[in-house]
Design a protein around this motif. Structure first.
Motif, mmCIF file in Angstrom:
data_model
loop_
_atom_site.group_PDB
_atom_site.id
_atom_site.type_symbol
_atom_site.label_atom_id
_atom_site.label_comp_id
_atom_site.label_asym_id
_atom_site.label_seq_id
_atom_site.Cartn_x
_atom_site.Cartn_y
_atom_site.Cartn_z
ATOM 1 N N GLN A 60 28.193 -10.091 -22.712
ATOM 2 C CA GLN A 60 29.171 -9.836 -23.927
ATOM 3 C C GLN A 60 30.194 -8.651 -23.539
ATOM 4 O OE1 GLN A 60 29.823 -11.383 -26.858
ATOM 5 N NE2 GLN A 60 31.812 -10.299 -27.144
ATOM 6 N N LEU A 102 22.922 -12.758 -23.306
ATOM 7 C CA LEU A 102 24.054 -12.691 -24.368
ATOM 8 C C LEU A 102 24.568 -11.156 -24.319
ATOM 9 C CD1 LEU A 102 23.435 -15.182 -27.263
ATOM 10 C CD2 LEU A 102 25.239 -15.365 -25.490
ATOM 11 N N ARG A 103 23.639 -10.179 -24.562
ATOM 12 C CA ARG A 103 24.102 -9.017 -24.882
ATOM 13 C C ARG A 103 24.702 -8.192 -23.444
ATOM 14 N NH1 ARG A 103 19.379 -6.465 -28.661
ATOM 15 N NH2 ARG A 103 19.886 -7.650 -30.678
ATOM 16 N N GLU A 162 25.111 -18.535 -23.488
ATOM 17 C CA GLU A 162 25.101 -19.530 -24.718
ATOM 18 C C GLU A 162 24.262 -20.578 -24.658
ATOM 19 O OE1 GLU A 162 29.065 -18.268 -27.328
ATOM 20 O OE2 GLU A 162 29.166 -19.495 -25.658
ATOM 21 N N PRO A 186 13.714 -14.415 -25.911
ATOM 22 C CA PRO A 186 14.240 -13.228 -25.477
ATOM 23 C C PRO A 186 15.221 -13.141 -24.081
ATOM 24 C CG PRO A 186 12.097 -13.638 -25.296
ATOM 25 C CD PRO A 186 12.542 -14.618 -25.936
ATOM 26 N N ARG A 232 17.780 -15.507 -23.389
ATOM 27 C CA ARG A 232 19.097 -15.695 -24.111
ATOM 28 C C ARG A 232 19.539 -14.686 -24.762
ATOM 29 N NH1 ARG A 232 21.716 -17.800 -28.700
ATOM 30 N NH2 ARG A 232 23.302 -19.311 -28.180
ATOM 31 N N THR A 233 18.810 -13.889 -25.521
ATOM 32 C CA THR A 233 19.411 -12.665 -26.145
ATOM 33 C C THR A 233 19.779 -11.398 -25.286
ATOM 34 O OG1 THR A 233 17.694 -13.166 -27.981
ATOM 35 C CG2 THR A 233 18.646 -10.801 -27.970
ATOM 36 N N VAL A 234 18.815 -11.209 -24.123
ATOM 37 C CA VAL A 234 19.245 -10.198 -23.272
ATOM 38 C C VAL A 234 20.611 -10.870 -22.388
ATOM 39 C CG1 VAL A 234 18.557 -9.263 -21.115
ATOM 40 C CG2 VAL A 234 17.073 -9.329 -23.022
ATOM 41 N N PHE A 273 16.848 -20.697 -26.872
ATOM 42 C CA PHE A 273 16.718 -19.384 -27.885
ATOM 43 C C PHE A 273 15.277 -19.018 -27.192
ATOM 44 C CE2 PHE A 273 19.483 -21.631 -30.426
ATOM 45 C CZ PHE A 273 20.235 -20.978 -30.857
#
Length: 92
Positions: A64, A60-61, A48, A54, A56-58, A52
């Motif tokens: 999770q 986080l996914r 988190e 890609p 970070r997105t990967v 921001f």
């Protein structure tokens, strides 16, 4: 050619006293699985805080489900206890 130094692993292997590779691999896999589950909540918090994009997105996914498992099983409490007990750095 004369060998001056005999390796311990070779001697144990010849004597049949070594640990099988499959047993070592299973033990290592269990260790890393437990470490990841203990750290699932912290991995998500770190993701988190990433900028921001890609990566970070990967992150986080991927973290999770680890966070969910860590929270559901209560393993995050054990990790927090370890941090409080042995962490010498004072957190703000």
């Amino acid at each position: 050619m004369v060998r001056w130094r005999d390796e311990i692993g070779e001697r144990r292997s010849k004597a049949g006293r070594g640990i099988p590779l499959t047993r070592v691999c299973v033990g290592l896999a269990v260790f890393y699985l437990v470490a990841i589950l203990l750290d699932g909540d912290a991995l998500y918090r770190n993701a988190e805080q990433m900028p921001f994009g890609p990566a970070r997105t990967v992150s986080l996914r991927l973290s999770q489900p680890l966070k969910w498992i860590s929270r559901t099983t209560g393993l995050f409490r054990f990790r927090e206890w370890i941090e409080q007990r042995w962490n010498k750095d004072k957190q703000p």
